[in-house]
Design an enzyme around this catalytic site. Structure first.
Site, PDB file in Angstrom:
ATOM      1  N   HIS A  61       8.833  11.142   5.516  1.00 46.80           N
ATOM      2  CA  HIS A  61       7.576  10.192   5.390  1.00 46.80           C
ATOM      3  C   HIS A  61       7.927   9.639   7.150  1.00 46.80           C
ATOM      4  O   HIS A  61       8.844   9.766   7.573  1.00 46.80           O
ATOM      5  CB  HIS A  61       7.941   8.689   5.138  1.00 46.80           C
ATOM      6  CG  HIS A  61       7.804   9.292   3.308  1.00 46.80           C
ATOM      7  ND1 HIS A  61       7.714   7.766   3.086  1.00 46.80           N
ATOM      8  CD2 HIS A  61       7.278  10.481   2.869  1.00 46.80           C
ATOM      9  CE1 HIS A  61       7.782   8.505   0.890  1.00 46.80           C
ATOM     10  NE2 HIS A  61       7.112   9.415   1.652  1.00 46.80           N
ATOM     11  N   TYR A  92       5.920  -1.670   0.707  1.00 46.25           N
ATOM     12  CA  TYR A  92       6.808  -3.406   1.252  1.00 46.25           C
ATOM     13  C   TYR A  92       5.118  -4.670   1.071  1.00 46.25           C
ATOM     14  O   TYR A  92       4.497  -4.540   1.460  1.00 46.25           O
ATOM     15  CB  TYR A  92       6.980  -3.394   1.834  1.00 46.25           C
ATOM     16  CG  TYR A  92       8.152  -2.590   2.307  1.00 46.25           C
ATOM     17  CD1 TYR A  92      10.106  -2.856   2.095  1.00 46.25           C
ATOM     18  CD2 TYR A  92       8.228  -0.996   2.659  1.00 46.25           C
ATOM     19  CE1 TYR A  92      10.928  -2.584   2.039  1.00 46.25           C
ATOM     20  CE2 TYR A  92       9.026  -0.438   3.066  1.00 46.25           C
ATOM     21  CZ  TYR A  92      10.523  -0.608   2.876  1.00 46.25           C
ATOM     22  OH  TYR A  92      11.528   0.147   2.893  1.00 46.25           O
ATOM     23  N   PRO A 136      18.744  -5.016  -0.161  1.00 44.89           N
ATOM     24  CA  PRO A 136      18.169  -3.341   0.363  1.00 44.89           C
ATOM     25  C   PRO A 136      16.635  -3.528   1.495  1.00 44.89           C
ATOM     26  O   PRO A 136      15.899  -2.174   1.624  1.00 44.89           O
ATOM     27  CB  PRO A 136      18.116  -2.545  -1.150  1.00 44.89           C
ATOM     28  CG  PRO A 136      17.901  -4.421  -1.830  1.00 44.89           C
ATOM     29  CD  PRO A 136      18.758  -5.265  -0.752  1.00 44.89           C
ATOM     30  N   LYS A 189      18.765   0.408   4.742  1.00 40.85           N
ATOM     31  CA  LYS A 189      20.060   0.432   5.672  1.00 40.85           C
ATOM     32  C   LYS A 189      21.278   0.721   4.791  1.00 40.85           C
ATOM     33  O   LYS A 189      22.118   1.213   6.033  1.00 40.85           O
ATOM     34  CB  LYS A 189      19.791  -0.571   6.682  1.00 40.85           C
ATOM     35  CG  LYS A 189      18.655  -0.658   7.283  1.00 40.85           C
ATOM     36  CD  LYS A 189      18.854   0.314   8.604  1.00 40.85           C
ATOM     37  CE  LYS A 189      17.511   0.092   9.229  1.00 40.85           C
ATOM     38  NZ  LYS A 189      16.646   1.756   9.244  1.00 40.85           N
ATOM     39  N   TYR A 216      13.535   0.759  11.633  1.00 38.75           N
ATOM     40  CA  TYR A 216      13.051   1.262  10.071  1.00 38.75           C
ATOM     41  C   TYR A 216      13.405   2.525  10.650  1.00 38.75           C
ATOM     42  O   TYR A 216      14.546   3.263   9.851  1.00 38.75           O
ATOM     43  CB  TYR A 216      11.480   1.313   9.996  1.00 38.75           C
ATOM     44  CG  TYR A 216      11.810   1.620   8.589  1.00 38.75           C
ATOM     45  CD1 TYR A 216      11.557   1.010   7.430  1.00 38.75           C
ATOM     46  CD2 TYR A 216      10.951   2.742   7.857  1.00 38.75           C
ATOM     47  CE1 TYR A 216      10.829   1.145   5.855  1.00 38.75           C
ATOM     48  CE2 TYR A 216      11.348   3.181   6.561  1.00 38.75           C
ATOM     49  CZ  TYR A 216      11.376   2.324   5.651  1.00 38.75           C
ATOM     50  OH  TYR A 216      10.801   2.117   4.476  1.00 38.75           O
TER      51      TYR A 216
END
Length: 394
Positions: free
Chosen positions: A72, A201, A293, A297, A385
């Protein structure tokens, strides 16, 4: 029985550490209190940072990940019924993440362990650690009714938050930092195609939602729920209805629903202990730290611990660099606290903390509006990220 490194815990961190050390010619024995089937049955994270992907390649266990994993190059933030894409590759010089479930990582590592012939004891009972501050630590345990005494030069505690490793360290030798969040995540796994090809998200007035995946035909979705809720409170129909309400309209219209394979609720917390070593015991992963979560990580932090401890052990056994042993906590904790900050920030920005309209709610919306309109802000988000670089020991 003797070995060079005794590893407590056969989850992905223990197995990955064992695989790397065995390939470097360092003998290991792994002890796990649960069965192999139980370990494989855990439904956990599925987004791997660039650093963990590279580490799995170094360990020689990346073949199936390369074939079946989903690279991704971005993800989306959703709020106020709109979507904003975070282009990870463009913002980080080509870095990306890999969607590949923790169960599959564990399966690959188990197969590699078995092929290597290295010793693993599943369903090891009454595991106890001894003489950790001496030059001759040891581990005792019972397996299939027989008592064993394992002598090792070093011990790696990869047995999670509830394991024996951290609990062996005297309380006065550890400092604990913790934050418990007033909600949990209800996760649903289904054999349905993901609603989009990248993660979403979503911040909504009804609560947070996450659209994730395990493959092109298996989806993983999450809803923020009350800590008082139970899985029985949430039928599949109620879950899908609530998820649609929290997603932008165009996404909700594309959602493919179906029966759940698994549903579970996980509380959210931040947790760190310092230091991460006690004599010749080194804590790895959830034994030393837990993150919410949000931001994916947990498993990735465990992998960076593994990388640090693996490279440390190689220098000790190959070069006699015992002077580096004291650097383990220092190196690991710098990266851990940055990941804790990122997970806390993402959690604080995307979750509903009150049923009332509050100052904090307005700050969330202002933060998201600024962030998605600023290349500098998006770059900070993207760098964290995909994962911050692993620090060298020296």
């Amino acid at each position: 029985m003797t070995t060079q490194v005794a590893i407590i815990g056969a989850g992905p961190s223990g197995l990955l550490l064992g695989q790397l050390l065995e390939r470097a010619g360092i003998a290991t024995v792994i002890l796990e209190r649960k069965s192999g089937d139980y370990v494989l049955g855990r439904i956990r994270a599925g987004v791997l940072e660039q650093g963990m992907v590279d580490l799995l390649r170094e360990a020689g266990v990346s073949e199936r990940m390369e074939a079946e994993g989903l690279p991704h190059e971005g993800f989306e933030l959703a709020f106020d019924n709109r979507r904003a894409r975070v282009d990870l590759a463009a913002l980080t010089g080509g870095q990306r993440v890999m969607v590949y479930g923790q169960t599959e990582v564990t399966r690959d590592l188990m197969a590699a362990r078995q092929a290597s012939g290295a010793t693993t004891f599943y369903e090891a009972d009454e595991v106890a650690l001894h003489n950790l501050e001496s030059d001759a630590p040891s581990v005792t345990f019972i397996h299939q009714g027989k008592r064993y005494h394992l002598h090792a030069q070093y011990v790696a505690g990869c047995d999670g938050y509830h394991g024996v490793s951290r609990r062996t360290i005297p309380d006065e030798r550890l400092k604990t930092f913790e934050r418990v969040y007033p909600f949990g995540w209800l996760g649903l796994l289904s054999d349905t195609p993901p609603v989009t090809h990248e993660l979403i998200y979503a911040r909504h007035e009804r609560g947070f939602a996450l659209c994730s995946m395990r493959s092109v035909q298996r989806s993983r979705y999450y809803l923020q729920v009350s800590l008082d809720d139970t899985v029985d409170d949430w039928s599949d129909a109620r879950f899908w209805q609530e998820l649609k309400q929290r997603l932008p309209n165009d996404v909700a219209q594309q959602l493919v629903t179906g029966p759940s394979i698994e549903k579970s609720i996980a509380p959210l917390r931040s947790f760190v202990v310092e230091p991460m070593q006690f004599g010749r015991l080194f804590l790895v992963g959830d034994a030393a730290h837990i993150v919410p979560p949000t931001g994916a990580k947990g498993l990735n932090l465990a992998a960076s611990d593994v990388s640090t401890l693996y490279r440390l052990m190689v220098k000790v056994f190959e070069d006699g660099r015992t002077d580096l042993l004291e650097r383990y906590s220092e190196v690991c904790l710098r990266r851990i606290w940055k990941a804790e900050r990122f997970s806390w920030w993402m959690t604080s920005m995307l979750h509903r903390f009150s049923d009332e309209e509050t100052f904090e709610e307005r700050m969330q919306l202002a933060e998201l509006d600024y962030l998605t309109g600023s290349r500098a802000g998006l770059t900070t988000l993207a760098e964290n990220y995909v994962g911050l670089p692993y620090e060298a020991l020296e």
